[in-house]
Design an enzyme around this catalytic site. Structure first.
Site, mmCIF file in Angstrom:
data_model
loop_
_atom_site.group_PDB
_atom_site.id
_atom_site.type_symbol
_atom_site.label_atom_id
_atom_site.label_comp_id
_atom_site.label_asym_id
_atom_site.label_seq_id
_atom_site.Cartn_x
_atom_site.Cartn_y
_atom_site.Cartn_z
ATOM 1 N N HIS A 148 -1.811 -1.775 3.422
ATOM 2 C CA HIS A 148 -2.970 -1.559 2.563
ATOM 3 C C HIS A 148 -3.250 -2.780 1.696
ATOM 4 O O HIS A 148 -4.396 -3.230 1.578
ATOM 5 C CB HIS A 148 -2.742 -0.333 1.667
ATOM 6 C CG HIS A 148 -3.032 0.978 2.316
ATOM 7 N ND1 HIS A 148 -2.292 1.454 3.382
ATOM 8 C CD2 HIS A 148 -3.975 1.937 2.051
ATOM 9 C CE1 HIS A 148 -2.760 2.636 3.748
ATOM 10 N NE2 HIS A 148 -3.786 2.955 2.962
ATOM 11 N N HIS A 197 5.524 2.594 -1.410
ATOM 12 C CA HIS A 197 5.918 1.202 -1.194
ATOM 13 C C HIS A 197 6.761 0.701 -2.354
ATOM 14 O O HIS A 197 6.549 1.080 -3.513
ATOM 15 C CB HIS A 197 4.684 0.292 -1.086
ATOM 16 C CG HIS A 197 4.082 0.242 0.272
ATOM 17 N ND1 HIS A 197 4.728 -0.284 1.372
ATOM 18 C CD2 HIS A 197 2.872 0.654 0.730
ATOM 19 C CE1 HIS A 197 3.956 -0.191 2.435
ATOM 20 N NE2 HIS A 197 2.826 0.377 2.072
#
Length: 234
Positions: A148, A197
């Site tokens: 992302h 993450h």
């Protein structure tokens, strides 16, 4: 020797020099972060920041008011593959409609190349998602680097640089590029907030994404100088 270096600097334009520094710095930082990702235990830097986005002693509950979690889910979708593909396709179609096939091709290569590079880097490092906190969205792919963060950097910075070429005035150009950087930063932060993450994943995604976007920009600038991409619309 000094005169030769000075003459070389005079020939190199500042934007090109800055882009080169961004590429070099991004690659160096990415290599350092890759060592962090390959460590057997999480770095204190990663754990402290990840836990800072959770209430003290409660790794399943994010900080902030209830609406913030929903807002972060909305923001993170700006870096999802479906949204980025839609934006890229719409941009390419628009460029083809205004008879800019070379620019459309550059846009495709930048985004598609970034996607391939992200997948290769993920497979090469093979880092699992963090388990220190609960995941607020479902993810099944590998963790390093953040796709992302990387692909939002590639897509939005490429879009910003393309838009800046057509906009009048320095203020509007800076504003568009600022929006591109801000969107990229917000997407990366949302990935940490949602717990999917490690911070080093996001930093690595930004480094790789910025470096790739700047490399594509340099190629576009070179082709533009060679009249492969014109400066003014047809």
């Amino acid at each position: 020797m000094k005169n030769a270096a000075k003459a070389l600097l005079n020939r190199v334009e500042f934007p090109v020099l800055l882009a080169g520094l961004v590429i070099a710095g991004g690659l160096w930082a990415f290599e350092e972060l890759m060592e962090v990702a390959r460590a057997t235990t999480p770095h204190a830097f990663d754990t402290e920041i990840l836990l800072a986005f959770r209430q003290a002693g409660q790794p399943t509950i994010p900080i902030g008011p209830p609406w913030l979690e929903g807002a972060m889910r909305d923001i993170t979708s700006l870096g999802s593959s479906s949204v980025l593909v839609l934006i890229t396709a719409a941009t390419i179609i628009y460029l083809l409609l205004i008879r800019r096939p070379a620019t459309a091709l550059l846009m495709f290569v930048a985004v598609a190349g970034g996607q391939v590079l992200s997948s290769l880097l993920k497979a090469g490092v093979d880092r699992p998602r963090p388990e220190l906190v609960s995941h607020l969205v479902n993810e099944t792919s590998l963790s390093f680097p953040s796709g992302h963060a990387m692909l939002s950097a590639v897509t939005y910075l490429t879009l910003g640089s393309l838009a800046a070429r057509f906009l009048p005035g320095r203020t509007t150009k800076v504003y568009v590029l600022f929006l591109a950087v801000l969107t990229t930063v917000l997407v990366g932060v949302s990935r940490i907030y949602l717990g999917v993450h490690w911070p080093s994943d996001v930093l690595a995604g930004w480094c790789a994404g910025f470096a790739w976007a700047m490399l594509c920009w340099l190629v576009a600038r070179l082709l533009q100088r060679r009249k492969a991409v014109s400066e003014e619309p047809d």
